[in-house]
Design a protein around this motif. Structure first.
Motif, PDB file in Angstrom:
ATOM      1  N   GLY A  93       0.834  -1.191   0.000  1.00 37.12           N
ATOM      2  CA  GLY A  93       0.000   0.000   0.000  1.00 37.12           C
ATOM      3  C   GLY A  93       0.869   1.241   0.000  1.00 37.12           C
ATOM      4  O   GLY A  93       2.076   1.183  -0.221  1.00 37.12           O
ATOM      5  N   LEU A  94       0.274   2.363   0.269  1.00 37.82           N
ATOM      6  CA  LEU A  94       0.981   3.633   0.233  1.00 37.82           C
ATOM      7  C   LEU A  94       1.965   3.752   1.395  1.00 37.82           C
ATOM      8  O   LEU A  94       1.767   3.189   2.468  1.00 37.82           O
ATOM      9  N   SER A  95       3.006   4.498   1.165  1.00 38.77           N
ATOM     10  CA  SER A  95       3.994   4.831   2.191  1.00 38.77           C
ATOM     11  C   SER A  95       4.523   3.574   2.876  1.00 38.77           C
ATOM     12  O   SER A  95       4.932   2.628   2.228  1.00 38.77           O
ATOM     13  N   ARG A  96       4.472   3.515   4.216  1.00 41.15           N
ATOM     14  CA  ARG A  96       5.069   2.394   4.946  1.00 41.15           C
ATOM     15  C   ARG A  96       4.334   1.079   4.722  1.00 41.15           C
ATOM     16  O   ARG A  96       4.889   0.009   4.952  1.00 41.15           O
ATOM     17  N   GLN A  97       3.097   1.136   4.266  1.00 38.61           N
ATOM     18  CA  GLN A  97       2.351  -0.095   4.032  1.00 38.61           C
ATOM     19  C   GLN A  97       2.952  -0.924   2.898  1.00 38.61           C
ATOM     20  O   GLN A  97       2.671  -2.117   2.777  1.00 38.61           O
ATOM     21  N   ALA A  98       3.764  -0.307   2.069  1.00 40.78           N
ATOM     22  CA  ALA A  98       4.422  -1.021   0.965  1.00 40.78           C
ATOM     23  C   ALA A  98       5.693  -1.717   1.403  1.00 40.78           C
ATOM     24  O   ALA A  98       6.304  -2.457   0.619  1.00 40.78           O
ATOM     25  N   GLY A  99       6.101  -1.502   2.656  1.00 38.33           N
ATOM     26  CA  GLY A  99       7.424  -1.938   3.101  1.00 38.33           C
ATOM     27  C   GLY A  99       7.680  -3.424   2.967  1.00 38.33           C
ATOM     28  O   GLY A  99       8.789  -3.847   2.626  1.00 38.33           O
ATOM     29  N   GLY A 100       6.673  -4.255   3.224  1.00 36.88           N
ATOM     30  CA  GLY A 100       6.889  -5.691   3.155  1.00 36.88           C
ATOM     31  C   GLY A 100       7.132  -6.166   1.740  1.00 36.88           C
ATOM     32  O   GLY A 100       8.095  -6.893   1.464  1.00 36.88           O
ATOM     33  N   VAL A 101       6.274  -5.764   0.822  1.00 39.04           N
ATOM     34  CA  VAL A 101       6.413  -6.157  -0.578  1.00 39.04           C
ATOM     35  C   VAL A 101       7.758  -5.702  -1.129  1.00 39.04           C
ATOM     36  O   VAL A 101       8.486  -6.473  -1.762  1.00 39.04           O
ATOM     37  N   CYS A 102       8.096  -4.452  -0.876  1.00 41.57           N
ATOM     38  CA  CYS A 102       9.336  -3.895  -1.442  1.00 41.57           C
ATOM     39  C   CYS A 102      10.568  -4.528  -0.800  1.00 41.57           C
ATOM     40  O   CYS A 102      11.566  -4.809  -1.490  1.00 41.57           O
ATOM     41  N   GLY A 103      10.524  -4.732   0.510  1.00 41.23           N
ATOM     42  CA  GLY A 103      11.670  -5.325   1.194  1.00 41.23           C
ATOM     43  C   GLY A 103      11.985  -6.714   0.671  1.00 41.23           C
ATOM     44  O   GLY A 103      13.161  -7.080   0.492  1.00 41.23           O
ATOM     45  N   ILE A 312       4.410   7.225  -2.706  1.00 39.61           N
ATOM     46  CA  ILE A 312       3.588   6.675  -3.781  1.00 39.61           C
ATOM     47  C   ILE A 312       3.998   5.230  -4.059  1.00 39.61           C
ATOM     48  O   ILE A 312       5.184   4.914  -4.201  1.00 39.61           O
ATOM     49  N   TYR A 313       2.997   4.360  -4.169  1.00 35.75           N
ATOM     50  CA  TYR A 313       3.204   2.931  -4.413  1.00 35.75           C
ATOM     51  C   TYR A 313       2.866   2.597  -5.864  1.00 35.75           C
ATOM     52  O   TYR A 313       1.772   2.922  -6.346  1.00 35.75           O
ATOM     53  N   LEU A 314       3.794   1.991  -6.546  1.00 36.42           N
ATOM     54  CA  LEU A 314       3.651   1.482  -7.906  1.00 36.42           C
ATOM     55  C   LEU A 314       3.618   2.587  -8.972  1.00 36.42           C
ATOM     56  O   LEU A 314       3.311   3.737  -8.688  1.00 36.42           O
ATOM     57  N   LYS A 315       3.934   2.164 -10.169  1.00 43.11           N
ATOM     58  CA  LYS A 315       4.007   3.079 -11.308  1.00 43.11           C
ATOM     59  C   LYS A 315       2.688   3.813 -11.522  1.00 43.11           C
ATOM     60  O   LYS A 315       2.672   5.010 -11.850  1.00 43.11           O
ATOM     61  N   GLU A 316       1.577   3.108 -11.338  1.00 41.19           N
ATOM     62  CA  GLU A 316       0.272   3.705 -11.575  1.00 41.19           C
ATOM     63  C   GLU A 316       0.026   4.929 -10.699  1.00 41.19           C
ATOM     64  O   GLU A 316      -0.714   5.837 -11.089  1.00 41.19           O
ATOM     65  N   HIS A 331      10.210  11.646  -6.990  1.00 43.11           N
ATOM     66  CA  HIS A 331      11.096  11.343  -5.870  1.00 43.11           C
ATOM     67  C   HIS A 331      10.642  10.071  -5.147  1.00 43.11           C
ATOM     68  O   HIS A 331      10.256  10.095  -3.986  1.00 43.11           O
ATOM     69  N   PRO A 332      10.672   8.926  -5.839  1.00 47.01           N
ATOM     70  CA  PRO A 332      10.245   7.686  -5.194  1.00 47.01           C
ATOM     71  C   PRO A 332      11.267   7.173  -4.189  1.00 47.01           C
ATOM     72  O   PRO A 332      12.451   7.505  -4.261  1.00 47.01           O
ATOM     73  N   ASP A 333      10.796   6.363  -3.258  1.00 43.71           N
ATOM     74  CA  ASP A 333      11.646   5.590  -2.356  1.00 43.71           C
ATOM     75  C   ASP A 333      11.461   4.128  -2.742  1.00 43.71           C
ATOM     76  O   ASP A 333      10.329   3.640  -2.793  1.00 43.71           O
ATOM     77  N   LEU A 334      12.547   3.390  -3.012  1.00 36.48           N
ATOM     78  CA  LEU A 334      12.429   2.006  -3.452  1.00 36.48           C
ATOM     79  C   LEU A 334      11.629   1.145  -2.489  1.00 36.48           C
ATOM     80  O   LEU A 334      11.014   0.167  -2.893  1.00 36.48           O
ATOM     81  N   LEU A 335      11.637   1.496  -1.215  1.00 39.07           N
ATOM     82  CA  LEU A 335      10.950   0.683  -0.213  1.00 39.07           C
ATOM     83  C   LEU A 335       9.473   1.036  -0.110  1.00 39.07           C
ATOM     84  O   LEU A 335       8.762   0.481   0.732  1.00 39.07           O
ATOM     85  N   THR A 336       9.014   1.937  -0.958  1.00 38.69           N
ATOM     86  CA  THR A 336       7.587   2.223  -1.096  1.00 38.69           C
ATOM     87  C   THR A 336       7.136   2.101  -2.551  1.00 38.69           C
ATOM     88  O   THR A 336       6.025   1.662  -2.835  1.00 38.69           O
ATOM     89  N   SER A 337       7.975   2.456  -3.490  1.00 38.93           N
ATOM     90  CA  SER A 337       7.562   2.554  -4.893  1.00 38.93           C
ATOM     91  C   SER A 337       7.257   1.203  -5.521  1.00 38.93           C
ATOM     92  O   SER A 337       6.550   1.135  -6.528  1.00 38.93           O
ATOM     93  N   GLY A 338       7.789   0.125  -4.948  1.00 38.25           N
ATOM     94  CA  GLY A 338       7.588  -1.205  -5.512  1.00 38.25           C
ATOM     95  C   GLY A 338       8.873  -1.996  -5.625  1.00 38.25           C
ATOM     96  O   GLY A 338       8.860  -3.158  -6.006  1.00 38.25           O
ATOM     97  N   GLY A 339      10.005  -1.374  -5.311  1.00 40.96           N
ATOM     98  CA  GLY A 339      11.277  -2.083  -5.346  1.00 40.96           C
ATOM     99  C   GLY A 339      12.122  -1.724  -6.553  1.00 40.96           C
ATOM    100  O   GLY A 339      11.888  -0.727  -7.244  1.00 40.96           O
ATOM    101  N   ILE A 340      13.101  -2.552  -6.819  1.00 48.30           N
ATOM    102  CA  ILE A 340      14.153  -2.245  -7.780  1.00 48.30           C
ATOM    103  C   ILE A 340      13.622  -2.111  -9.206  1.00 48.30           C
ATOM    104  O   ILE A 340      13.880  -1.117  -9.891  1.00 48.30           O
TER     105      ILE A 340
END
Length: 459
Positions: A93-103, A312-316, A331-340
């Motif tokens: 999800g948005l912000s810190r909620q994306a942390g698990g998927v991205c990590g 922001i989470y994901l390209k969309e 200005h994405p953060d890899l740990l929220t945007s979706g990863g590498i």
């Protein structure tokens, strides 16, 4: 026959890192560390062939965002990065909620690179650059004068950084009479809310925790709904602050501005116009990122580059801002945007709109190196944030990287397999675990091995 024999001899001398098609995930474990510079959650993904992949959950998030994915990952081949990511991404999800998927995504790429013996950037299509420019952030805390902030920034320049960022928060005005207009008592609530995050970790009575939760609700009021305004006196104060900063560091070096505070669109326009004469690299996260039309108005109203995206989470999620012309820099953060890989896709999409990409990074060397590989393979990359200049043990967390990792403001893109990390240093990690609040080092997570849910999103 002779040619076949020679080919066989060659293969016998090839160093294989694993049997990639037989690689399987067997376990996932975590370590929480503090002040690196934030609360960071390191991830280890174990396999049946002894390879270990390293990832990281977003700063100030919760490891349970990743733990909930474990039962869906055990037995998977980590080399199938994109397929697994598509399986996981509905749980981000948005912000810190994306942390698990991205990590987890970071660790998958690390394992894939190690399995095939190549650096991650090579699997993304190769690199556009051999070194990654870093911009150095500098917090406002303890620097309540422009001269002090300028001196702190100057020390970054002396270490070789070629771009800088500083905070210019309305919190600088809290104690300046007549600098802010707001409903009476609201500024005091903002002040208290900014101090309560650390307090929330401490044990307290139910009444104390209720009070802290109510205080923290002030932070969740979106900026344009607070009625906070900067007066002319406040603008003059911030104007002088910026003048003092530039008098120390000069005007040649790019300087970005962050952490504005709880003010709405009209106040951001006033502030942005004041900042024009200070040659600002960008004005960051001035408004909540999802107010697309307001961002478009702000960008059209000031001659300062406008930047947002770390939540922001994901390209969309980035597309509406780009289509509306609301940003100069994403200005994405890899740990929220979706990863590498997703972050590279975001950069590629932004390039189609003529927008550059800087990358937010306030985490450990694990997330930093993941960002390095992603942006090395992204053409429109501008600069990567570095937020740990004042953390002396930051480089000591990992084995196998150049020391220091950042030299003269740049990170050399590693050519070692995966992320380029040979291992994590448990002794250093152990020194920065708070065992009163967080469990110990790499503890078993077997309770999450067999959780099940019917995850299909349609009937």
């Amino acid at each position: 026959m002779k040619e076949r024999m020679e080919a066989g001899e060659v293969l016998n001398n090839v160093k294989t890192c694993s049997s990639p098609s037989e690689l399987r995930i067997t376990d996932i474990r975590f370590a929480d560390i503090w002040n690196a510079p934030m609360h960071c959650i390191l991830v280890k993904v174990f396999t049946n062939q002894g390879l270990v992949g390293y990832g990281e959950v977003r700063d100030f998030a919760d490891k349970r965002y990743a733990l909930m994915l474990k039962s869906k990952l055990i037995g998977e081949n980590p080399c199938n990065v994109d397929r697994i990511f598509r399986k996981m991404k509905q749980f981000g999800g948005l912000s810190r909620q994306a942390g698990g998927v991205c990590g987890i995504e970071l660790a998958l790429w690390d394992l894939a690179g190690k399995a095939y013996g190549v650096p991650v950037y090579q699997m993304l299509g190769g690199k556009f650059r051999d070194e990654i420019r870093c911009y150095c952030d500098t917090d406002v805390e303890g620097k309540n004068s422009g001269k002090k902030m300028g001196e702190a920034l100057k020390k970054r320049m002396e270490k070789g950084f070629t771009m800088l960022k500083m905070d210019l928060s309305i919190s600088l005005l809290y104690d300046v009479p007549g600098a802010l207009s707001a409903p009476l008592g609201f500024i005091d609530k903002l002040r208290e809310a900014e101090d309560c995050d650390e307090i929330m970790w401490k044990q307290g009575t139910l009444d104390e925790r209720y009070h802290m939760n109510r205080v923290r609700e002030v932070q969740n009021i979106e900026h344009g709904m607070t009625a906070v305004q900067i007066t002319q006196k406040g603008l003059e104060y911030l104007d002088q602050y910026m003048s003092d900063v530039r008098s120390v560091i000069g005007y040649e070096i790019p300087l970005a501005i962050d952490h504005i505070g709880h003010i709405g669109l009209t106040e951001c326009i006033k502030l942005g116009r004041m900042l024009e004469k200070y040659n600002i690299a960008w004005l960051e996260d001035a408004l909540p990122w999802h107010y697309t039309k307001q961002y478009a108005i702000l960008k059209q109203s000031v001659n300062v580059p406008i930047c947002t995206g770390e939540d922001i989470y994901l390209k969309e999620g980035f597309r509406p801002l780009l289509e509306a012309g609301g940003v100069s820099v994403i200005h994405p953060d890899l740990l929220t945007s979706g990863g590498i890989l997703e972050n590279k896709k975001i950069g590629d999409m932004a390039q189609e709109y003529g927008v550059a990409m800087a990358v937010h990074m306030a985490e450990s060397p694990v997330a930093c190196l993941a960002a390095v590989h992603s942006v090395a393979a992204t053409e429109n990359f501008l600069a990567l944030e570095f937020h740990s200049n004042d953390v002396p043990w930051w480089d000591d967390l990992v084995i196998g990287t150049r020391k220091p990792l950042i030299q003269n403001g740049y990170i050399k893109v590693p050519d070692a397999p995966g992320l380029g990390i040979e291992g994590l240093v448990d002794d250093v990690i152990r020194e920065h675990i708070d065992n009163e609040k967080i469990p110990g080092l790499w503890e078993a997570t077997d309770d999450w091995n067999n959780s099940y849910s019917h995850d299909r999103l349609w009937s």
